[in-house]
Write an enzyme that holds these catalytic residues in place. Sequence first.
Site, PDB file in Angstrom:
ATOM      1  N   ASP A  80       0.845  -1.192   0.000  1.00 29.58           N
ATOM      2  CA  ASP A  80       0.000   0.000   0.000  1.00 29.58           C
ATOM      3  C   ASP A  80       0.883   1.244   0.000  1.00 29.58           C
ATOM      4  O   ASP A  80       1.741   1.397   0.865  1.00 29.58           O
ATOM      5  CB  ASP A  80      -0.899  -0.029   1.241  1.00 29.58           C
ATOM      6  N   HIS A  81       0.687   2.113  -0.962  1.00 27.71           N
ATOM      7  CA  HIS A  81       1.427   3.374  -1.087  1.00 27.71           C
ATOM      8  C   HIS A  81       2.941   3.155  -1.152  1.00 27.71           C
ATOM      9  O   HIS A  81       3.691   3.754  -0.384  1.00 27.71           O
ATOM     10  CB  HIS A  81       1.059   4.353   0.037  1.00 27.71           C
TER      11      HIS A  81
END
Length: 132
Positions: A80-81
């Site tokens: 994530d990210h």
Amino acid sequence: MQPILHQAHNAKYAIPQINVNGLIWIEGILRAAEKKRAPIILGTTDKIIDYLGGYEFICKLIHLKAQSLNITIPYVIHLDHGNSVESCIKAIDAGYDSVMYDGSRLPLEENIENMKKVVNYAHQHHVLVEGE
């Protein structure tokens, strides 16, 4: 990742993503998903990946924990990210099912160029990509 996303789309339900913020979170996330008989996405972020032991360690640990708990529901491991092309590649090489490249702090053209690099590498490894 793709089969569970298609199934969720067709059956009109969502698949939650919960970020693993410590090793103890893995068991709780997996047990809760199994209890509810619901697919789950376990996410990690670049911010704490070193704390978690690195991409390869956490990916293997999640799979081992799922095996030891006899988890039968589908689960996905997601970056994530991811803040760089390199971190996305490390996650892919470690066995992640999907990555999210976040180049939103960069100029648009640079973000797009980096995103192309991530997509090209990910697709060679049958990994889904999300971008920001």
